[in-house]
Motif scaffolding. Structure first.
Motif, PDB file in Angstrom:
ATOM      1  N   GLY A 162       0.790  -1.231   0.000  1.00 36.78           N
ATOM      2  CA  GLY A 162       0.000   0.000   0.000  1.00 36.78           C
ATOM      3  C   GLY A 162       0.819   1.276   0.000  1.00 36.78           C
ATOM      4  O   GLY A 162       0.293   2.364   0.246  1.00 36.78           O
ATOM      5  N   CYS A 163       2.121   1.175  -0.288  1.00 38.79           N
ATOM      6  CA  CYS A 163       2.977   2.383  -0.279  1.00 38.79           C
ATOM      7  C   CYS A 163       2.792   3.237  -1.522  1.00 38.79           C
ATOM      8  O   CYS A 163       3.202   4.388  -1.551  1.00 38.79           O
ATOM      9  N   GLY A 164       2.242   2.636  -2.575  1.00 36.80           N
ATOM     10  CA  GLY A 164       2.055   3.409  -3.800  1.00 36.80           C
ATOM     11  C   GLY A 164       2.968   2.967  -4.934  1.00 36.80           C
ATOM     12  O   GLY A 164       3.191   3.715  -5.879  1.00 36.80           O
ATOM     13  N   LYS A 165       3.480   1.732  -4.878  1.00 37.79           N
ATOM     14  CA  LYS A 165       4.377   1.265  -5.954  1.00 37.79           C
ATOM     15  C   LYS A 165       3.648   1.230  -7.298  1.00 37.79           C
ATOM     16  O   LYS A 165       4.169   1.697  -8.310  1.00 37.79           O
ATOM     17  N   THR A 166       2.438   0.644  -7.261  1.00 40.40           N
ATOM     18  CA  THR A 166       1.689   0.521  -8.509  1.00 40.40           C
ATOM     19  C   THR A 166       1.292   1.902  -9.016  1.00 40.40           C
ATOM     20  O   THR A 166       1.383   2.202 -10.217  1.00 40.40           O
ATOM     21  N   PHE A 167       0.892   2.745  -8.083  1.00 38.97           N
ATOM     22  CA  PHE A 167       0.538   4.128  -8.407  1.00 38.97           C
ATOM     23  C   PHE A 167       1.721   4.838  -9.070  1.00 38.97           C
ATOM     24  O   PHE A 167       1.590   5.453 -10.140  1.00 38.97           O
ATOM     25  N   ASN A 329       5.642   8.593   0.497  1.00 37.01           N
ATOM     26  CA  ASN A 329       4.331   8.834  -0.125  1.00 37.01           C
ATOM     27  C   ASN A 329       3.264   8.993   0.948  1.00 37.01           C
ATOM     28  O   ASN A 329       3.459   8.606   2.097  1.00 37.01           O
ATOM     29  N   LYS A 330       2.142   9.563   0.547  1.00 38.33           N
ATOM     30  CA  LYS A 330       0.980   9.781   1.427  1.00 38.33           C
ATOM     31  C   LYS A 330       1.365  10.568   2.662  1.00 38.33           C
ATOM     32  O   LYS A 330       0.974  10.231   3.780  1.00 38.33           O
ATOM     33  N   PRO A 355       2.323  14.019  -1.226  1.00 40.75           N
ATOM     34  CA  PRO A 355       1.250  14.120  -0.243  1.00 40.75           C
ATOM     35  C   PRO A 355       0.169  13.066  -0.467  1.00 40.75           C
ATOM     36  O   PRO A 355       0.100  12.472  -1.552  1.00 40.75           O
ATOM     37  N   ALA A 357      -3.339  12.476  -1.615  1.00 40.99           N
ATOM     38  CA  ALA A 357      -4.126  13.361  -2.485  1.00 40.99           C
ATOM     39  C   ALA A 357      -5.384  12.662  -2.970  1.00 40.99           C
ATOM     40  O   ALA A 357      -5.330  11.516  -3.427  1.00 40.99           O
ATOM     41  N   VAL A 360      -5.782  11.099  -6.460  1.00 36.68           N
ATOM     42  CA  VAL A 360      -5.278   9.759  -6.790  1.00 36.68           C
ATOM     43  C   VAL A 360      -6.438   8.764  -6.825  1.00 36.68           C
ATOM     44  O   VAL A 360      -6.570   7.987  -7.774  1.00 36.68           O
ATOM     45  N   ILE A 364      -7.722   6.576 -10.043  1.00 39.95           N
ATOM     46  CA  ILE A 364      -7.871   5.116 -10.062  1.00 39.95           C
ATOM     47  C   ILE A 364      -9.278   4.749 -10.531  1.00 39.95           C
ATOM     48  O   ILE A 364      -9.468   3.812 -11.304  1.00 39.95           O
ATOM     49  N   ILE A 379       0.006  16.921  -6.471  1.00 35.12           N
ATOM     50  CA  ILE A 379       0.747  15.650  -6.477  1.00 35.12           C
ATOM     51  C   ILE A 379       1.389  15.409  -7.854  1.00 35.12           C
ATOM     52  O   ILE A 379       2.538  14.944  -7.932  1.00 35.12           O
TER      53      ILE A 379
HETATM   54  N1  LIG Z   1      -0.303   9.852  -2.692  1.00 39.52           N
HETATM   55  C1  LIG Z   1      -1.438   9.163  -2.622  1.00 39.52           C
HETATM   56  N2  LIG Z   1      -2.586   9.766  -2.231  1.00 39.52           N
HETATM   57  C2  LIG Z   1      -3.743   9.067  -2.147  1.00 39.52           C
HETATM   58  N3  LIG Z   1      -3.861   7.767  -2.420  1.00 39.52           N
HETATM   59  C3  LIG Z   1      -2.748   7.106  -2.819  1.00 39.52           C
HETATM   60  C4  LIG Z   1      -1.493   7.768  -2.945  1.00 39.52           C
HETATM   61  N4  LIG Z   1      -0.572   6.860  -3.370  1.00 39.52           N
HETATM   62  C5  LIG Z   1      -1.231   5.695  -3.502  1.00 39.52           C
HETATM   63  N5  LIG Z   1      -2.539   5.832  -3.167  1.00 39.52           N
HETATM   64  C6  LIG Z   1      -3.578   4.780  -3.140  1.00 39.52           C
HETATM   65  O1  LIG Z   1      -3.202   3.868  -2.129  1.00 39.52           O
HETATM   66  C7  LIG Z   1      -3.538   2.545  -2.517  1.00 39.52           C
HETATM   67  C8  LIG Z   1      -2.285   1.675  -2.489  1.00 39.52           C
HETATM   68  O2  LIG Z   1      -1.401   2.122  -3.523  1.00 39.52           O
HETATM   69  P1  LIG Z   1      -0.670   1.077  -4.477  1.00 39.52           P
HETATM   70  O3  LIG Z   1      -0.003   1.820  -5.535  1.00 39.52           O
HETATM   71  O4  LIG Z   1      -1.606   0.004  -4.879  1.00 39.52           O
HETATM   72  O5  LIG Z   1       0.384   0.519  -3.423  1.00 39.52           O
HETATM   73  P2  LIG Z   1       1.371  -0.746  -3.582  1.00 39.52           P
HETATM   74  O6  LIG Z   1       1.444  -1.077  -5.026  1.00 39.52           O
HETATM   75  O7  LIG Z   1       2.677  -0.272  -3.023  1.00 39.52           O
HETATM   76  O8  LIG Z   1       0.784  -1.839  -2.725  1.00 39.52           O
HETATM   77  C9  LIG Z   1      -4.173   2.637  -3.880  1.00 39.52           C
HETATM   78  O9  LIG Z   1      -5.559   2.648  -3.739  1.00 39.52           O
HETATM   79  C10 LIG Z   1      -3.655   3.963  -4.412  1.00 39.52           C
HETATM   80  O10 LIG Z   1      -4.574   4.529  -5.313  1.00 39.52           O
END
Ligand SMILES: Nc1ncnc2c1ncn2[C@@H]1O[C@H](COP(=O)(O)OP(=O)(O)O)[C@@H](O)[C@H]1O
Ligand SMILES: [Mg+2]
Length: 421
Positions: A162-167, A329-330, A355, A357, A360, A364, A379
């Motif tokens: 949930g750190c935002g790798k995929t994002f 992130n976040k 931040p 945001a 995001v 998605i 962002i």
């Molecule tokens: N900066 C951000 N602000 C708000 N939501 C975010 C942010 N970065 C990621 N997210 C959301 O957090 C969730 C987890 O991100 P994700 O990219 O799937 O993490 P990971 O791949 O590291 O497990 C997703 O729903 C994504 O849309």
């Protein structure tokens, strides 16, 4: 050839005088500038344009000074750095190495030492090939169909989910393809629970598993057919999807991963690899092939703590930290831990602090990278700023010009319109 440009950073002018004297008889004669406030060196570089050599005086022989030089080196890897100390700085060798210094000199200089060092750096600059971590060195593979040089590989990683790798993977691929007009591909190596296709609302026909099964251990075959197994997102970049079923994932070996990355980078200028939150052999195989590894954490104690454990493990595995960049992130206010506390823990610094945001979640929901759906959001702008050194100087200048004229970014391709279906 233009005259080499040298910037001397020290609290007084003595060192600059010595540099001027040392290079005075060279042809062409280098231009020597001086910056007497080490804290202002970034501003001088921005205002005065690029320098070929930076001579850092004893005023920068502190941990903070070296960290600042390391950051500069990340952003301007082509600038040759010469460190001049009165005595060896109280810092670890790796802090010195990270500055990218090509020579280290001790005061007082013996005759000819300074001149010899500067001549060597000037010579090196003239014969230098582009640094791989800088995307300006990326090959242009045109329509992605014919290999020239292998593309650059960027891998996302984190210790916690949930750190935002995929994002970040999808946004980086979008940014690189959109602003450079070159070809980018995301490989979803979160083999068991990959979410790249879901996040982009795609239904891929094939996956990495199908590509490997078809190729049957033949590298040439994989290379020839890999593009048939990709799906293209409407915003311009391609995706090699994760297997449909976790049981298929178990049958993919680290060597298979290396083969796939090799094949994809033969067809694309940029390859962005998404991974699960774990240090598996498959993830390590991707690290081995990466030009840059981004390691992410969110602004909470477990994630930050585990980022430390993750980096410590990489160090024990003798994986070089040189290509690792950290992303926070976040980041939100008033969550009981603040960004300053975290940045103090990781002296190598963060490439970007992003931040939390709401744009995001919206992006998605419509299956778009946020940089495409909300290019003007904070962002998106912070991501662009954090990763701009991956873009060539001319593209960076165009972005800056666009920004200053308050127009939306539409340099090479139009950002696709938002759809709500
Ligand atoms: N900066 C951000 N602000 C708000 N939501 C975010 C942010 N970065 C990621 N997210 C959301 O957090 C969730 C987890 O991100 P994700 O990219 O799937 O993490 P990971 O791949 O590291 O497990 C997703 O729903 C994504 O849309
Ligand atoms: Mg993910």
């Amino acid at each position: 050839m233009r005259n080499p440009r040298i910037l001397v950073v020290d609290r007084d002018e003595t060192l600059a005088e010595a540099v001027r004297e040392a290079v005075g008889e060279n042809r062409p004669t280098p231009e020597v500038h001086i910056c007497t406030k080490p804290a202002a060196v970034e501003d001088v570089l921005t205002e005065e344009g690029p320098f070929d050599i930076l001579v850092a005086g004893p005023g920068l022989a502190t941990r903070a000074g070296l960290a600042r030089l390391a950051e500069l080196h990340d952003v301007r890897p082509d600038m040759g750095v010469v460190l001049v100390f009165s005595r060896r700085p109280n810092a670890a060798l790796r802090d010195i190495v990270r500055t990218g210094a090509v020579d280290i000199l001790q005061l007082p200089f013996a005759d000819g030492v300074l001149r010899g060092a500067l001549d060597r750096v000037i010579e090196m600059n003239q014969t230098r090939t582009p640094v791989p971590a800088n995307v300006t060195g990326a090959s242009s593979n045109g329509n992605g169909s014919g290999p020239k040089e292998p593309g650059l590989v960027f891998t996302m990683s984190s210790a916690t989910g949930g750190c935002g790798k995929t994002f970040l993977a999808t946004n980086l691929a979008y940014m690189l393809s959109h602003y450079t007009g070159k070809q980018a591909c995301v490989i979803d190596l979160d083999l068991q629970f990959g979410e790249v296709s879901t996040a982009l609302r795609l239904r891929p026909k094939y996956t990495i598993f199908d590509a490997l099964e078809k190729a049957d251990n033949e590298d040439a075959d994989l290379d020839a057919h890999i593009e048939d197994y990709l799906v293209k997102h409407e915003s311009g970049f391609s995706i090699l999807a994760a297997p449909r079923d976790p049981s298929e994932a178990d049958r993919i070996e680290p060597t298979d991963v290396a083969r796939v990355i090799r094949a994809v980078r033969n067809h694309f200028d940029y390859v962005v690899v998404d991974t699960p939150a774990a240090l598996t052999e498959v993830v390590l195989a991707a690290f081995d092939m990466s030009d840059v590894v981004y390691t992410m954490a969110t602004l909470d104690l477990p994630s930050v703590r585990n980022m430390g454990v993750f980096l410590g493990t990489l160090e024990r595995l003798k994986i070089s930290s040189e290509n690792i960049r950290l992303i926070l992130n976040k980041a939100e206010r008033d969550v009981g831990i603040d960004v300053d506390q975290v940045t103090k823990l990781f002296t190598q610094g963060f490439k970007a602090v992003l931040p939390y945001a709401k744009e995001v979640s919206r992006s998605i929901n419509v299956g778009m990278p946020v940089m495409a759906s909300s290019p003007g959001s904070e962002i998106s702008q912070l991501m662009l700023a954090g990763f701009k050194d991956l873009l060539s100087e001319s593209v960076q200048n165009e972005i800056a010009t666009e920004a200053s004229s308050h127009r939306r970014f539409r340099l090479f391709r139009r950002a696709p319109a938002l759809t709500t279906t």
